[in-house]
Write a protein that holds these residues in place. Structure first.
Motif, short mmCIF file in Angstrom:
data_model
loop_
_atom_site.label_atom_id
_atom_site.label_comp_id
_atom_site.label_asym_id
_atom_site.label_seq_id
_atom_site.Cartn_x
_atom_site.Cartn_y
_atom_site.Cartn_z
N THR A 73 29.47 -12.68 53.43
CA THR A 73 29.70 -13.85 52.68
C THR A 73 28.35 -14.73 52.62
O THR A 73 27.80 -14.77 53.48
N SER A 74 28.49 -15.58 51.68
CA SER A 74 27.46 -16.77 51.47
C SER A 74 28.46 -17.56 50.91
O SER A 74 28.99 -17.59 49.68
N SER A 75 28.69 -18.88 51.44
CA SER A 75 29.74 -19.83 50.98
C SER A 75 29.68 -21.29 51.12
O SER A 75 28.99 -21.28 52.13
N ASN A 76 30.09 -22.20 50.39
CA ASN A 76 30.13 -23.64 50.92
C ASN A 76 31.13 -24.13 51.86
O ASN A 76 31.78 -25.26 51.75
N PRO A 79 34.83 -19.25 55.30
CA PRO A 79 35.60 -17.93 54.75
C PRO A 79 36.19 -17.04 55.77
O PRO A 79 35.52 -16.89 57.01
N MET A 80 37.18 -16.27 55.43
CA MET A 80 37.44 -15.12 56.28
C MET A 80 37.44 -13.85 55.13
O MET A 80 38.02 -14.09 54.08
N LEU A 81 37.03 -12.63 55.82
CA LEU A 81 36.76 -11.51 54.90
C LEU A 81 37.93 -10.50 55.54
O LEU A 81 37.92 -10.00 56.42
N ASN A 94 36.94 -10.07 59.26
CA ASN A 94 36.03 -10.87 60.07
C ASN A 94 36.14 -12.18 59.70
O ASN A 94 36.34 -12.64 58.46
N ASP A 95 36.19 -13.28 60.66
CA ASP A 95 36.15 -14.68 60.44
C ASP A 95 34.68 -15.13 60.63
O ASP A 95 33.92 -15.38 59.62
N ILE A 117 39.07 -12.51 50.15
CA ILE A 117 38.42 -13.71 50.79
C ILE A 117 39.33 -14.90 50.74
O ILE A 117 40.04 -14.98 49.74
N ASN A 118 39.49 -15.47 51.79
CA ASN A 118 40.37 -16.71 51.93
C ASN A 118 39.63 -17.85 52.85
O ASN A 118 38.56 -17.33 53.46
N GLN A 119 40.20 -19.09 52.75
CA GLN A 119 39.45 -19.99 53.70
C GLN A 119 40.31 -19.87 55.18
O GLN A 119 41.33 -19.70 55.25
N TYR A 120 39.55 -20.07 56.04
CA TYR A 120 39.91 -20.12 57.52
C TYR A 120 41.11 -21.24 57.69
O TYR A 120 40.92 -22.12 56.84
#
Length: 180
Positions: A73-76, A79-81, A94-95, A117-120
């Motif tokens: 991931t590449s994000s602002n 993320p968790m995948l 993976n977190d 994909i979601n937010q931790y």
């Protein structure tokens, strides 16, 4: 007969050429379950999307040719995948890999898969059904890219399969007329 075959080949070539360019961009909401996952519609090495408000999980369906698989991931945001089989069995999660970004790397058999994909830290370690009651995204918006080491492939669209079916039917009818 040759004209019909040439037309069928040309139309299929146009469809396959148009279907293999650039990143796959989320359109609307990519969904959060096996039934609502967004089908990747062309071969790509990048998926781009965003999470905001009630849209706190995005899930994509894609085909993998088999072999070494990596997704990063590449994000602002943090993320968790998640990687699941097409039936929802968890393959990998993976977190944090490098900094707050997520990474999955493994040898993967050929087949259809789901990537979420979601937010931790909602659904930490997750199951495919655990996204149903996801809380709202924290913050203004979360833009992300999921980058793959090799092209993931499109899930066949009904329209493309229909076009192929019409082409085969046309060839069969033309052949029957010629021999009949």
């Amino acid at each position: 007969m040759k004209t019909i075959i040439a037309a069928c080949v040309a139309s299929l070539a146009l469809v396959s050429t148009a279907a293999s360019a650039g990143p796959f961009i989320e359109k609307g909401d990519a969904g959060y379950s096996i039934l609502t996952a967004m089908d990747v519609t062309h071969a790509t090495t990048t998926i781009r999307g965003s999470l905001r408000g009630a849209d706190s999980v995005d899930m994509y369906a894609f085909n993998w040719k088999g072999g070494a698989f990596t997704a990063q991931t590449s994000s602002n945001f943090d993320p968790m995948l998640f990687l699941f089989t097409s039936t929802g069995n968890k393959v990998a999660f993976n977190d944090d890999h490098i900094s707050l970004q997520s990474y999955i790397g493994l040898d993967l058999a050929a087949g259809k898969y789901l990537m979420a994909i979601n937010q931790y830290s909602f659904n930490y370690g997750g199951s495919v059904t655990g996204f149903a009651n996801a809380p709202a995204f924290r913050g203004n918006n979360g833009n992300y890219s999921i980058n793959f080491n090799s092209a993931i492939n499109a899930v066949p669209e009904p329209a493309s399969l229909g076009l192929l079916g019409v082409a085969v039917l046309g060839l069969a009818l033309a052949r029957r007329r010629k021999h009949g």
